[in-house]
Every structure is written in structure tokens, then in C-alpha cells.
Design a protein around this motif. Structure first.
Motif, short mmCIF file in Angstrom:
data_model
loop_
_atom_site.label_atom_id
_atom_site.label_comp_id
_atom_site.label_asym_id
_atom_site.label_seq_id
_atom_site.Cartn_x
_atom_site.Cartn_y
_atom_site.Cartn_z
N GLY A 25 25.10 7.17 19.24
CA GLY A 25 25.32 7.53 18.51
C GLY A 25 23.94 8.75 18.52
N VAL A 26 23.16 8.48 19.49
CA VAL A 26 22.10 9.74 19.29
C VAL A 26 22.38 11.20 19.81
CG1 VAL A 26 21.99 9.63 21.71
CG2 VAL A 26 19.53 9.42 20.40
N ALA A 27 22.90 11.20 19.70
CA ALA A 27 23.59 13.12 20.06
C ALA A 27 24.04 13.91 18.38
CB ALA A 27 24.78 13.48 21.25
N LEU A 28 24.04 12.95 17.64
CA LEU A 28 24.48 13.12 15.76
C LEU A 28 23.49 13.57 15.56
CD1 LEU A 28 26.31 13.54 14.23
CD2 LEU A 28 26.85 11.41 13.35
N PRO A 29 22.32 13.05 15.36
CA PRO A 29 21.56 13.45 14.92
C PRO A 29 20.22 14.28 15.53
CG PRO A 29 21.04 11.11 15.43
CD PRO A 29 22.01 11.49 15.54
N GLY A 30 20.79 14.42 16.36
CA GLY A 30 19.86 16.05 17.70
C GLY A 30 20.78 17.29 17.44
N LEU A 31 22.08 17.17 16.75
CA LEU A 31 23.09 18.14 16.45
C LEU A 31 22.91 18.38 15.75
CD1 LEU A 31 25.86 17.25 19.18
CD2 LEU A 31 24.55 19.39 19.39
N LEU A 32 22.93 17.96 14.52
CA LEU A 32 22.60 18.27 13.44
C LEU A 32 20.93 18.72 12.87
CD1 LEU A 32 23.24 15.43 11.25
CD2 LEU A 32 25.09 17.36 11.67
N GLY A 33 19.87 17.98 13.68
CA GLY A 33 18.57 19.16 13.89
C GLY A 33 18.73 20.34 14.30
N ALA A 34 19.20 20.16 15.73
CA ALA A 34 19.97 21.75 16.36
C ALA A 34 20.23 23.02 15.19
CB ALA A 34 20.68 21.01 17.37
N THR A 35 21.43 21.90 14.52
CA THR A 35 21.89 22.63 13.81
C THR A 35 21.56 23.42 13.19
OG1 THR A 35 24.65 21.99 14.13
CG2 THR A 35 24.14 22.73 12.27
N ILE A 36 20.20 22.79 12.26
CA ILE A 36 19.82 23.48 10.54
C ILE A 36 18.40 24.20 12.16
CG2 ILE A 36 17.34 22.77 9.61
CD1 ILE A 36 19.12 20.51 9.34
N ALA A 37 18.55 24.02 12.91
CA ALA A 37 17.67 25.14 13.83
C ALA A 37 17.81 26.25 14.11
CB ALA A 37 16.90 24.88 14.70
N PHE A 38 19.59 25.81 14.18
CA PHE A 38 20.04 27.45 14.79
C PHE A 38 20.88 28.50 13.81
CE2 PHE A 38 22.34 25.54 18.86
CZ PHE A 38 21.58 26.27 19.64
N ALA A 39 21.08 27.79 12.74
CA ALA A 39 21.01 28.62 11.52
C ALA A 39 19.97 29.65 10.99
CB ALA A 39 21.59 27.81 10.25
N LYS A 40 18.71 28.52 11.39
CA LYS A 40 17.44 29.08 10.83
C LYS A 40 17.53 30.79 11.55
CE LYS A 40 14.14 26.43 8.53
NZ LYS A 40 13.16 24.92 8.34
N SER A 41 18.15 30.40 12.93
CA SER A 41 17.36 31.82 13.60
C SER A 41 18.61 32.39 14.07
CB SER A 41 17.15 31.36 15.07
OG SER A 41 18.04 30.99 15.69
N LYS A 42 19.99 32.02 12.64
CA LYS A 42 20.86 32.86 12.40
C LYS A 42 22.00 33.10 13.99
CE LYS A 42 19.25 35.93 8.60
NZ LYS A 42 18.00 35.30 8.56
N SER A 43 22.07 32.17 14.01
CA SER A 43 22.76 31.99 15.86
C SER A 43 24.40 31.05 14.94
CB SER A 43 22.80 31.27 17.01
OG SER A 43 21.32 31.94 17.34
N PHE A 44 24.39 31.95 13.73
CA PHE A 44 26.12 31.33 13.27
C PHE A 44 27.20 30.74 13.99
CE2 PHE A 44 24.31 33.72 10.37
CZ PHE A 44 23.03 33.06 9.66
#
Lengths: 374, 146
Positions: B103-122
Motif C-alpha cells: 500500500g506504500v504508493a497510497l501515502p506517497g500519492l497523498l503527499g504528492a497531492t498536497i505538493a501538487f495542490a500547493k504548486s497549483k497543478s490541479f
């Protein structure tokens, strides 16, 4: 002193911790097994420990070979286990997916740090790969539960055919382009803003590369995911050329993305197997550990080995395994008796003769290239 | 469209780093758990869901997964998340390691989602959440044939 210091820096720090844990664990198993008796009809602790250690070492070797040959470990693990053991095909394919995904997962960190892998491309393709891989895994469970022995035979024969095809593809070299040329970037790909410059060590420069046809690539990758999820093969052999030839991703980036994508996408495909009990914890765990350690150490320890040399041996293994799979499939179907020893030996030595011939030719070519350079 | 070459390396997007680090370190943790788990299972042989003495024999005899699990104390497969109530058993702990890694990609993707949101890559926020949702539904067994 420097060597000791290096031990406390990543990645050697985590490798040291893992190796130490491994040594302590197996030492404990073998110590506890002294004098322990096996229950009636069961295995002794020593026997289980030896099998488990054997699995780890085999997995480590597969990871190292796979890293050098530039493929996923699942391509070796799944066919070999299906061809030469009687282990149920669903258990093998489920464990094969573990083998395929963990060398990719452990390489994700370094690839992301260096920028060699592109997270945007990986996420985009994982969105479609995951759907295919999940459907493939579900189909595998369905086939296993409804077709019984016939399904077992059919899976082995189909995999034998796929493996032989892959062997031929590897012999032909596969058309791949280090730096694909992009004439036109379509609107969809442009809107995704996928670009990520990376440092190319061979030319000592940072390279930014254009990409195209992202939509078509997603579509094809869905089919690749279906195949990967069903057979528990991993799919680096397909994902790399598809990215390279269709989407125009540079070869090195495509290979790095492939590892990231397999790790990410197979996190979807593996769960139907895990939730149906096809992954037996004590059977699968040593394979996982071998892939992680082999994935990290393989690239470091054996960087000096010629990839072309390993590739020839790999092709030989693939052809022999392919023969074993088809023979076993026919036997399971009841269409052929078990392969006699003389036939196995004939096929093995024929393939071995080809490998020796190909290696000699490879060495001659290398020597000629070196002489020309001098 | 030509590729361009420069000498200056641009800063790596934070989403890359976040995803890579989360996945890498949890994978290492999963590997360590999967190293210790089987050892615990063999040292404390009586404290397992499945008796290791008979597991490998059944697997190499070509028995199906359900037949192998039929040899367990529960008489059948106790469910993919059986480690939740068996974390102190050897095979339960090993299964936890497998589940952690799978399940390791799940927390990784959630972390990346926050980073994408901060860089406005919606667009990539949506794609990351889609892949994360696929992993979640797959792991929870919501979309399952059983």
C-alpha cells in the motif's frame, strides 16, 4: 575511515540495517532449529529456514540480473516457478507481482531525487495502467476459481508463448531510440505540462525533452496493465518501449519511469491477490526482501558487468523456461506425458550451445569496438 | 520540437521529492518487517495463524491457496487484513509487512497531492487522487469478487 563513514550514509545505512537484520534473523532461526524435531508429516524448522534463505538468495539474484538486463524481476520469477515447480499458478502469479513491484518501489526514491523519473508522467500512466492491472488480477482469480486444471494448463502455455515472443524480441534488439524526435506536440499532451529537465551524466548537461501522444500512450498502457495483472509478470519490457516509441520519452527516462510506474500501479493490482489469500505471507516475504536488497545493491555492486552479456544469458533462460512452460501446460491438460530427461537435456544443451556462440560473438564485437577506439 | 540542453539544474519539484522519499522509506520498513516476521514465525512456531511446518509442504504439493489456508488454525483464509488482530503472531506480523509495502504508493500519492495542490497543478491533484482512490478501493476490498 572513509569506508566506515560511507556505511553510515544513505543508501549504505539502510542496506547495513537490512543486512544486519537478515543475519540476526536467520542466525536465530538456525540456532532455534538445533535439536528441534519436525512434526509428523511436516517440515522441520531447519528445512523451512533453508527454503526461506534459498528464496531470498534466488530473489536477490533475480533482482540483480533484472537490474543489469533492464527488465522487471517478474519476467524471470513467474515463468521459472510455473515451469519447474508444482506450485499453484495463482500463488506464483501473486508472488510474481510482489517480485515485479518491489524492485521498482525501492528504486523510486533515487530516481525521484535525481529527476531521472518523471512523477507527472508516472502518475498519468499509472491512472490507466492501474485500471488494466486491477481488471487483469480480478480476471486471474476468476479463471483460477472457475477453470481448475484446464486454467492451470492454459495459463502455463500462454505464458510460454509470451516468453518465447519476448525472447525473440530481445534477440532482435527491439527498436528503441535514445533521444526520440518530436515533430508535433498534440494539444492534450501540451495541456498536461509534463516536462521535467534532468541531468544527463554522459553529456554533462541538463536536458529538457518534449513529449507527445500522451492519450494514445495511456490507452496502450491500459492493455499492458491487463497483461501484467493477469500473469503477475511485471511489464517493464512493454512500458519502456511504449513510452519511448509512442510518447517520445527519452530511453533512460522511460526506463526510470517504468520502475516508478510498476511500483505505483501494482499497488492496485496486488490487492485482489492479497485479499483472496493467494499471497502466503511466509512464502512471499523472502522474495520481497530479496527484491529490495537486490534492487539497491545490484546496481551498485555490478555496475561494471556488460549488460549485453547478461542479456544473452537472460534470453537463454527465457527460451528454456518457455519450453518448460509449454511442456508442463500440455502435461496438465493431459495432452502429453511428462517430458523425459533426455528431451529436457537436449533442449537445455541446444540452448546452452547457442548462448556460448552468442557470448563469443558478443565478446569479439566488444574487442573489435575497443580496438577501433584505441 | 527539439530537446534543449543547459548547464543549470532547475530545482526538483517538491511533489517528486515527497513521493520518492515516502515510498522509499516505507518500502525499506516493509522489507525489515518481512525479514523479522518469518523469523518470529519459526521461533514461536505455536503462535501463528498458519503452522509453518505444513505450509511449505502444501504449497510445493501444488495445493491451491484456499487448500493451503485450510490447514490454518482458522480452517480457512482469515481475510487479507488478518494481521490487524494477529499483529503479535509471526505470520500476522509478516502479513502486516506485506500490506505495508503493497500500500506504500497510497501515502506517497497523498503527499504528492498536497505538493501538487500547493504548486497549483490541479490536473495532477485529480490524477494523483484517482490513483490513490484505486489503491484504497483495491486494498479495502470494496471492489472485489469475493
Amino acid at each position: 575511515m572513509e569506508a566506515i563513514r560511507r556505511l553510515f550514509r544513505p543508501p549504505m545505512l539502510e542496506v547495513s540495517v537490512m543486512v544486519l537484520t537478515l543475519i540476526v534473523s536467520y542466525a536465530a532461526i538456525f540456532l532455534i532449529s538445533i535439536g528441534a524435531e519436525a512434526p509428523a508429516g511436516g517440515m522441520s524448522t531447519m528445512q523451512i529456514g533453508v527454503i526461506s534463505l534459498g528464496f531470498f538468495l534466488l530473489s536477490f539474484a533475480i533482482a540483480v540480473i533484472a537490474v543489469i538486463a533492464g527488465i522487471g524481476g517478474g519476467v524471470l520469477f513467474t515463468p521459472i516457478m510455473l515451469a519447474f515447480t508444482s506450485v499453484d499458478s495463482l500463488i506464483v502469479r501473486a508472488t510474481g507481482l510482489i517480485v515485479a513491484m518491489f524492485s521498482g518501489l525501492v528504486s523510486t526514491g533515487p530516481f525521484m531525487r535525481s529527476g531521472l523519473a518523471n512523477l507527472r508522467v508516472s502518475v498519468l500512466l499509472a491512472a490507466s495502467y492501474g485500471v488494466g492491472a486491477f481488471a487483469g488480477a480480478m480476471a486471474a482469480i476468476k479463471v483460477a476459481s472457475s477453470l481448475g486444471a484446464a486454467g492451470e494448463g492454459a495459463v502455463r502455455m500462454a505464458l510460454g508463448a509470451i516468453l518465447a515472443g519476448l525472447g525473440v524480441y530481445f534477440i532482435m534488439g527491439g527498436k528503441k531510440l535514445e533521444w526520440p524526435e518530436v515533430k508535433n506536440v498534440d494539444g492534450f499532451t501540451k495541456s498536461l505540462n509534463l516536462g521535467l529537465p534532468f541531468y544527463e551524466r554522459s553529456i554533462g548537461k541538463v536536458v529538457d525533452y518534449p513529449m507527445t501522444r500522451a492519450g494514445w500512450t495511456m490507452l496502450i498502457i491500459t492493455g499492458v496493465g491487463l497483461l501484467s495483472g493477469f500473469f503477475g509478470l511485471g511489464a517493464g519490457w512493454a512500458i519502456v518501449p511504449v513510452q519511448n516509441l509512442v510518447m517520445a520519452v527519452p530511453l533512460k527516462v522511460a526506463a526510470a519511469n517504468s520502475g516508478v510506474l510498476l511500483g505505483m500501479g501494482d499497488c492496485i493490482a496486488v490487492w485482489p491477490y492479497l485479499l483472496s489469500g493467494a499471497i502466503i505471507p511466509l512464502f512471499a516475504a523472502p522474495w520481497l526482501v530479496g527484491q529490495v536488497l537486490g534492487g539497491i545493491l545490484g546496481a551498485k555492486l555490478l555496475a561494471g558487468i556488460k549488460a549485453g552479456f547478461v542479456r544473452i544469458i537472460l534470453i537463454g533462460i527465457m527460451f528454456f523456461t518457455s519450453f518448460g512452460l509449454v511442456a508442463k501446460g500440455l502435461n496438465v491438460f493431459g495432452a502429453a506425458p511428462p517430458v523425459p530427461f533426455w528431451l529436457n537435456a537436449t533442449v537445455f544443451f541446444s540452448i546452452l550451445a547457442w548462448v556460448i556462440f552468442a557470448v563469443r560473438r558478443f565478446n569479439k564485437q566488444e574487442a573489435a569496438t575497443a580496438a577501433a577506439a584505441a | 520540437m527539439e530537446r534543449t540542453e543547459t548547464l543549470r539544474m532547475p530545482a526538483m519539484p517538491i511533489s517528486q521529492i515527497v513521493y520518492g522519499e515516502i515510498v522509499y522509506w516505507i518500502t525499506i520498513a516493509a522489507a525489515i518487517v518481512c525479514t523479522v516476521g518469518p523469523a518470529l514465525a519459526l521461533i514461536f512456531m505455536d503462535s501463528n495463524v498458519m503452522d509453518p511446518s505444513f505450509t511449505f509442504g502444501a504449497i510445493f504439493a501444488g495445493k491451491s491457496a484456499s487448500d493451503v489456508w485450510a490447514l490454518s488454525q482458522t480452517g480457512g483464509f482469515p481475510g487479507g487484513h488478518f494481521y490487524v488482530s494477529n499483529l503479535l503472531t509471526g505470520d500476522g506480523f509478516t502479513q502486516f509487512g506485506l500490506a505495508l509495502g503493497c500500500g506504500v504508493a497510497l501515502p506517497g500519492l497523498l503527499g504528492a497531492t498536497i505538493a501538487f495542490a500547493k504548486s497549483k497543478s490541479f490536473g495532477f491533484v485529480v490524477l494523483s487522487l484517482w490513483v490513490a482512490a484505486l489503491i484504497f478501493f483495491s486494498a479495502s476490498g470494496v471492489v472485489s469478487m469475493h
